[in-house]
Design a protein around this motif. Structure first.
Motif, mmCIF file in Angstrom:
data_model
loop_
_atom_site.group_PDB
_atom_site.id
_atom_site.type_symbol
_atom_site.label_atom_id
_atom_site.label_comp_id
_atom_site.label_asym_id
_atom_site.label_seq_id
_atom_site.Cartn_x
_atom_site.Cartn_y
_atom_site.Cartn_z
ATOM 1 N N ASN A 165 0.831 -1.213 0.000
ATOM 2 C CA ASN A 165 0.000 0.000 0.000
ATOM 3 C C ASN A 165 0.860 1.255 0.000
ATOM 4 O O ASN A 165 1.947 1.286 0.574
ATOM 5 N N GLY A 166 0.338 2.304 -0.623
ATOM 6 C CA GLY A 166 0.936 3.623 -0.502
ATOM 7 C C GLY A 166 2.181 3.880 -1.315
ATOM 8 O O GLY A 166 2.755 4.969 -1.235
ATOM 9 N N GLN A 167 2.619 2.917 -2.129
ATOM 10 C CA GLN A 167 3.896 3.128 -2.813
ATOM 11 C C GLN A 167 3.823 4.209 -3.883
ATOM 12 O O GLN A 167 4.838 4.862 -4.175
ATOM 13 N N GLU A 168 2.635 4.428 -4.467
ATOM 14 C CA GLU A 168 2.522 5.484 -5.481
ATOM 15 C C GLU A 168 2.795 6.863 -4.880
ATOM 16 O O GLU A 168 3.308 7.754 -5.568
ATOM 17 N N ALA A 169 2.444 7.039 -3.613
ATOM 18 C CA ALA A 169 2.741 8.314 -2.948
ATOM 19 C C ALA A 169 4.246 8.533 -2.846
ATOM 20 O O ALA A 169 4.740 9.664 -2.992
ATOM 21 N N ILE A 170 4.980 7.439 -2.611
ATOM 22 C CA ILE A 170 6.442 7.532 -2.549
ATOM 23 C C ILE A 170 7.009 7.793 -3.947
ATOM 24 O O ILE A 170 7.889 8.639 -4.134
ATOM 25 N N TRP A 171 6.488 7.070 -4.916
ATOM 26 C CA TRP A 171 6.957 7.279 -6.284
ATOM 27 C C TRP A 171 6.676 8.708 -6.756
ATOM 28 O O TRP A 171 7.477 9.305 -7.489
ATOM 29 N N GLN A 172 5.564 9.255 -6.336
ATOM 30 C CA GLN A 172 5.231 10.624 -6.714
ATOM 31 C C GLN A 172 6.302 11.594 -6.215
ATOM 32 O O GLN A 172 6.770 12.468 -6.959
ATOM 33 N N LYS A 173 6.724 11.429 -4.965
ATOM 34 C CA LYS A 173 7.779 12.286 -4.415
ATOM 35 C C LYS A 173 9.080 12.134 -5.207
ATOM 36 O O LYS A 173 9.747 13.126 -5.541
ATOM 37 N N VAL A 174 9.432 10.896 -5.495
ATOM 38 C CA VAL A 174 10.690 10.634 -6.199
ATOM 39 C C VAL A 174 10.657 11.215 -7.604
ATOM 40 O O VAL A 174 11.578 11.936 -8.032
ATOM 41 N N TYR A 175 9.591 10.925 -8.338
ATOM 42 C CA TYR A 175 9.531 11.362 -9.737
ATOM 43 C C TYR A 175 9.396 12.873 -9.871
ATOM 44 O O TYR A 175 9.983 13.478 -10.778
ATOM 45 N N LEU A 176 8.636 13.493 -8.988
ATOM 46 C CA LEU A 176 8.527 14.956 -9.042
ATOM 47 C C LEU A 176 9.882 15.606 -8.776
ATOM 48 O O LEU A 176 10.232 16.622 -9.400
ATOM 49 N N SER A 177 10.644 15.009 -7.867
ATOM 50 C CA SER A 177 11.970 15.563 -7.572
ATOM 51 C C SER A 177 12.938 15.377 -8.741
ATOM 52 O O SER A 177 13.937 16.095 -8.852
ATOM 53 N N LEU A 178 12.641 14.408 -9.609
ATOM 54 C CA LEU A 178 13.483 14.165 -10.781
ATOM 55 C C LEU A 178 13.072 15.008 -11.982
ATOM 56 O O LEU A 178 13.690 14.929 -13.042
ATOM 57 N N GLY A 179 12.007 15.795 -11.827
ATOM 58 C CA GLY A 179 11.600 16.696 -12.899
ATOM 59 C C GLY A 179 10.354 16.282 -13.656
ATOM 60 O O GLY A 179 9.906 17.001 -14.555
ATOM 61 N N PHE A 180 9.788 15.138 -13.329
ATOM 62 C CA PHE A 180 8.537 14.735 -13.984
ATOM 63 C C PHE A 180 7.407 15.645 -13.508
ATOM 64 O O PHE A 180 7.451 16.186 -12.392
ATOM 65 N N THR A 181 6.387 15.799 -14.336
ATOM 66 C CA THR A 181 5.228 16.603 -13.957
ATOM 67 C C THR A 181 4.124 15.694 -13.436
ATOM 68 O O THR A 181 4.153 14.475 -13.630
ATOM 69 N N GLN A 182 3.129 16.320 -12.785
ATOM 70 C CA GLN A 182 2.004 15.525 -12.298
ATOM 71 C C GLN A 182 1.256 14.882 -13.465
ATOM 72 O O GLN A 182 0.761 13.756 -13.351
ATOM 73 N N LYS A 183 1.197 15.571 -14.593
ATOM 74 C CA LYS A 183 0.558 14.997 -15.781
ATOM 75 C C LYS A 183 1.296 13.737 -16.236
ATOM 76 O O LYS A 183 0.663 12.745 -16.636
ATOM 77 N N ASP A 184 2.625 13.754 -16.164
ATOM 78 C CA ASP A 184 3.407 12.569 -16.518
ATOM 79 C C ASP A 184 3.022 11.382 -15.632
ATOM 80 O O ASP A 184 2.902 10.250 -16.110
ATOM 81 N N LEU A 185 2.826 11.672 -14.359
ATOM 82 C CA LEU A 185 2.509 10.599 -13.407
ATOM 83 C C LEU A 185 1.074 10.129 -13.569
ATOM 84 O O LEU A 185 0.780 8.935 -13.390
ATOM 85 N N ASP A 186 0.169 11.045 -13.896
ATOM 86 C CA ASP A 186 -1.226 10.657 -14.123
ATOM 87 C C ASP A 186 -1.341 9.687 -15.296
ATOM 88 O O ASP A 186 -2.221 8.819 -15.313
ATOM 89 N N GLU A 187 -0.452 9.838 -16.261
ATOM 90 C CA GLU A 187 -0.459 8.938 -17.412
ATOM 91 C C GLU A 187 0.288 7.638 -17.130
ATOM 92 O O GLU A 187 0.194 6.681 -17.908
ATOM 93 N N HIS A 188 0.998 7.599 -16.014
ATOM 94 C CA HIS A 188 1.826 6.439 -15.665
ATOM 95 C C HIS A 188 1.120 5.504 -14.676
ATOM 96 O O HIS A 188 1.050 4.289 -14.902
ATOM 97 N N PHE A 189 0.601 6.066 -13.589
ATOM 98 C CA PHE A 189 -0.057 5.245 -12.577
ATOM 99 C C PHE A 189 -1.379 4.683 -13.114
ATOM 100 O O PHE A 189 -2.147 5.395 -13.768
ATOM 101 N N GLY A 190 -1.672 3.432 -12.806
ATOM 102 C CA GLY A 190 -2.966 2.858 -13.153
ATOM 103 C C GLY A 190 -4.017 3.291 -12.144
ATOM 104 O O GLY A 190 -3.719 3.878 -11.110
#
Length: 749
Positions: free
Chosen positions: A181-206
């Motif tokens: 549980n909750g791993q997408e919240a961790i991935w969100q922090k990591v990916y945003l810090s790497l320069g990805f946008t929230q839109k990028d993540l919305d298209e990535h997470f199921g």
């Protein structure tokens, strides 16, 4: 004490001797740091709290002691004794003590706690344990969960459901559970810090119901995007889940980085080396996920960031991580060198965040033996130092891998019972293999087996198989007479001896639960699959055995009808009997169609549809067989109308089309009231109408046209609908079961 219990206790002396001198199985000192870090007092208090939740005020009849010095480090055992008026339970860990309590409930007090139904009517005076009993398990780890279980069964759970389930896990002796549980919240922090946008993540997470496959890189974005409230909810849940697991003395398995990244990786890091993976029939924009090349420096960097952030968020780690890079997907190269580097990269990513990391990998990928030949398999497994990887022999009860890979080429493995796919409800089991398989695996020459596991894709079905597997994990040898075990099971499940219930379970154990060779698509009922002119239903048992067992359950209903556990089972065996009748009537339907007799065909169609209606009716009498419960649980997690709509769509699509266009249609089928009436029966109604038209016009049935019609008129509209279904049972189980038994049973006699 019953004879079967005495046999268990006598055998334990021999087992304890072998275990303590270290002659069973290969030892892996590299795993010694993988253990609970919570003190004995905390574990003891956690078990005491669980006992109170289970038996209420009667908790004062029990005394719990958790003493890790009871046996050498890494060995687990429990001891039961009677001291004065109390039942004293002593365990090496909280899990061992909890399992000891459960052993007492089942074999002395004749109670049972299962996934969703339980019977805990303790006798006024608790039966004493004389003489004292000590049981030691040879299995260092007792693993639990498939990476898919979190989506097929747990996805909509709140803390109250999780708390009860964690109690069941401890009672079952499970000490190595997946905690995803909750791993997408961790991935969100990591990916945003790497320069990805929230839109990028919305298209990535199921979406919520499809997270398992988005995590494994099978699909991207389907069912999403995930709301921020979802991230917050799951993060809070994970904190509670991990705390309780650890306080019980369990070793939570956290997620690791398998190499799957958002598509925007090519925009942000144009020099990054990536490949694309295809899964099933999915097409863009949901398919062809991006896999970072194992030799790219970003691989270990991202993996390390994720592990570091997760350890920080969840206050530490137990050092074991799951990652599955090529689950049901073909690697871009079969060269052993490539596969070796891929495995090494996954492990390097874990080490970057935790120098003591152990990689736990599902061995499901090795079922694709056309690709995973010895050279390829060995390359991946030996890409990690021996003892730094644990492999789940995921489908051990049907297609074990350890015996074709020299015990996974030296890596420790866990023998698992997968049993269930998609959360299907049909009765099925490979009881003989489950009873004997783990012991054969441990005796295998050079065996590296370190435990047993339960790895169902979905739970809340076939309870008896999971009770058996959990007991086998603590047994020194297979059960000698399974009929006796089945009788004990019935006694504990209902709290009283009943000859009809006992005979019913014995018959089922020898028929539907005794599939000699096992197979994956065991729930291929005509009820739950798209209508077809040439449907066959594989059967490894005699239909009459199901009907005879049904006789016994109906006969037992007058004595056991007040027990919720019995009512659940009566619904289930009635459902199975009607599933058999549906196939009988389907065959009649097809025969009358082929004969061209329109009148007989219409009569056969009416009888077939009535069987589906009767199935829906019996299912409606118990809360565990309701579509409404699944949908309402989904909507309950929403914070606004938009989220409610998204979650309901996820819930409906997963159990029906499984994808935008039916990419895995009916895979996660459920025989639930509401779903049978408004989905399965409606599909068959459309089919019989099309066949009627074909007969009337003298034309050949156009199956291709029908598939388009059923998709447009029934399947897709169902996933988009918002009709409310009952969240509570309607009708009386006993009355409906007896009526249906009286209606159908004479037809077989």
């Amino acid at each position: 004490m019953m004879t079967s219990t005495l046999l268990r206790c006598c055998a334990v002396i021999f087992l304890t001797h072998l275990f303590l001198i270290g002659t069973i199985g290969k030892e892996f000192p590299t795993l010694d740091h993988i253990r609970t870090k919570v003190d004995d007092a905390t574990q003891q208090q956690t078990v005491e709290d669980m006992i109170f939740r289970t038996v209420g005020d009667r908790f004062s009849d029990f005394s719990v002691v958790v003493d890790s010095s009871f046996l050498p480090m890494g060995k687990e055992a429990f001891q039961l004794d009677t001291v004065g008026s109390k039942i004293v339970i002593r365990g090496t860990t909280g899990v061992a003590a909890a399992h000891g309590f459960n052993h007492y409930l089942k074999y002395y007090a004749r109670c049972q706690v299962s996934w969703t139904v339980q019977q805990v009517h303790l006798p006024g005076v608790l039966p004493p344990v004389t003489p004292a009993v000590t049981i030691v398990t040879v299995n260092r780890y007792r693993y639990y969960q498939n990476v898919c279980t979190v989506s097929y069964s747990f996805v909509w759970w709140d803390w109250s459901r999780w708390e009860r389930h964690l109690d069941w896990m401890a009672l079952s002796g499970i000490n190595l559970p997946l905690a995803f549980n909750g791993q997408e919240a961790i991935w969100q922090k990591v990916y945003l810090s790497l320069g990805f946008t929230q839109k990028d993540l919305d298209e990535h997470f199921g979406g919520p119901a499809f997270l398992a496959w988005a995590r494994m890189g099978n699909i991207r974005g389907w069912g999403g995007p995930l709301p921020q409230s979802w991230h917050q909810n799951q993060l809070e849940l994970q904190h509670k889940i991990l705390a309780r697991m650890r306080n019980f003395g369990m070793i939570p398995v956290l997620p690791g980085f398998a190499g799957h990244v958002p598509a925007a990786i090519t925009r942000l890091y144009p020099n990054a080396s990536v490949s694309r993976l295809q899964w099933g029939r999915f097409e863009d924009p949901y398919c062809c996920t991006y896999l970072l090349d194992p030799q790219d420096p970003l691989f270990s960097h991202i993996g390390g960031m994720f592990i570091t952030e997760m350890i920080k968020e969840f206050n530490g780690t137990n050092h074991i991580y799951n990652a599955d890079t090529f689950n049901e997907m073909r690697p871009q190269s079969s060269e052993p060198n490539y596969l070796s580097k891929a495995g090494a990269a996954v492990y390097a990513g874990m080490l970057a965040g935790d120098p003591q990391a152990i990689w736990l990998m599902q061995g499901w990928l090795f079922q694709a033996r056309d690709f995973w030949q010895p050279a390829q398999t060995k390359a991946l497994l030996q890409s990690v130092p021996e003892g730094k990887m644990i492999v789940l022999d995921l489908f051990g009860e049907v297609q074990p891998i350890y015996n074709t890979t020299d015990s996974f080429y030296g890596q420790p493995f866990i023998w698992c019972m997968l049993h269930n796919f998609g959360g299907n409800l049909g009765m099925y089991g490979t009881v003989k293999t489950v009873n004997q398989g783990p012991f054969l695996a441990r005796k295998y020459l050079g065996s590296t087996m370190v435990g047993t596991g339960l790895t169902p894709e979905g739970i809340d079905q076939n309870y008896i198989m999971y009770e058996l597997m959990n007991e086998v994990a603590w047994m020194p040898q297979p059960f000698q007479i399974l009929d006796n075990w089945a009788s004990d099971y019935a006694w504990s499940r209902y709290g009283v001896k009943n000859s009809n219930a006992s005979l019913g379970w014995q018959i089922l154990l020898k028929s539907v639960y005794d599939c000699e060779n096992g197979f994956k698509d065991h729930c291929d009922s005509v009820v739950v699959h798209r209508p077809d002119l040439h449907k066959t239903q594989r059967s490894w048992y005699k239909q009459e055995d199901v009907f005879t067992a049904w006789d016994h359950f109906v006969s037992a209903s007058n004595d056991l009808g007040l027990m919720d556990s019995f009512r659940y089972d009566l619904v289930d065996v009635t459902r199975q009997a009607l599933q058999e009748w549906a196939y009988i009537y389907y065959q009649d339907l097809m025969e009358t169609y082929k004969s061209g007799d329109l009148i007989k065909f219409r009569d056969a169609a009416e009888i077939f549809q009535q069987t589906l209606s009767d199935m829906d009716r019996i299912l409606a009498t118990h809360q565990n067989f309701l579509l409404g419960r699944w949908i309402e649980d989904a909507k309950s997690l929403a914070t606004n109308d938009q989220e409610r709509s998204l979650y309901e769509f996820n819930a409906r699509n997963q159990i029906t089309l499984w994808g935008p266009n039916g990419e895995i249609v009916d895979y996660a089928n459920k025989q639930w009231s509401g779903l049978v009436a408004d989905y399965y029966a409606e599909r068959w109604s459309l089919m019989t109408k099309a066949l009627t038209t074909a007969l009337m016009e003298g034309k050949k049935f156009n199956h291709t046209a029908f598939l388009l019609d059923v998709f447009q008129q029934v399947e897709q509209p169902f996933t988009l609908a918002n009709k409310a279904y009952p969240n509570y049972p309607t009708g009386d189980t006993l009355q409906v079961a007896k009526e249906l038994h009286q209606k159908y049973r004479p037809r077989t006699l």
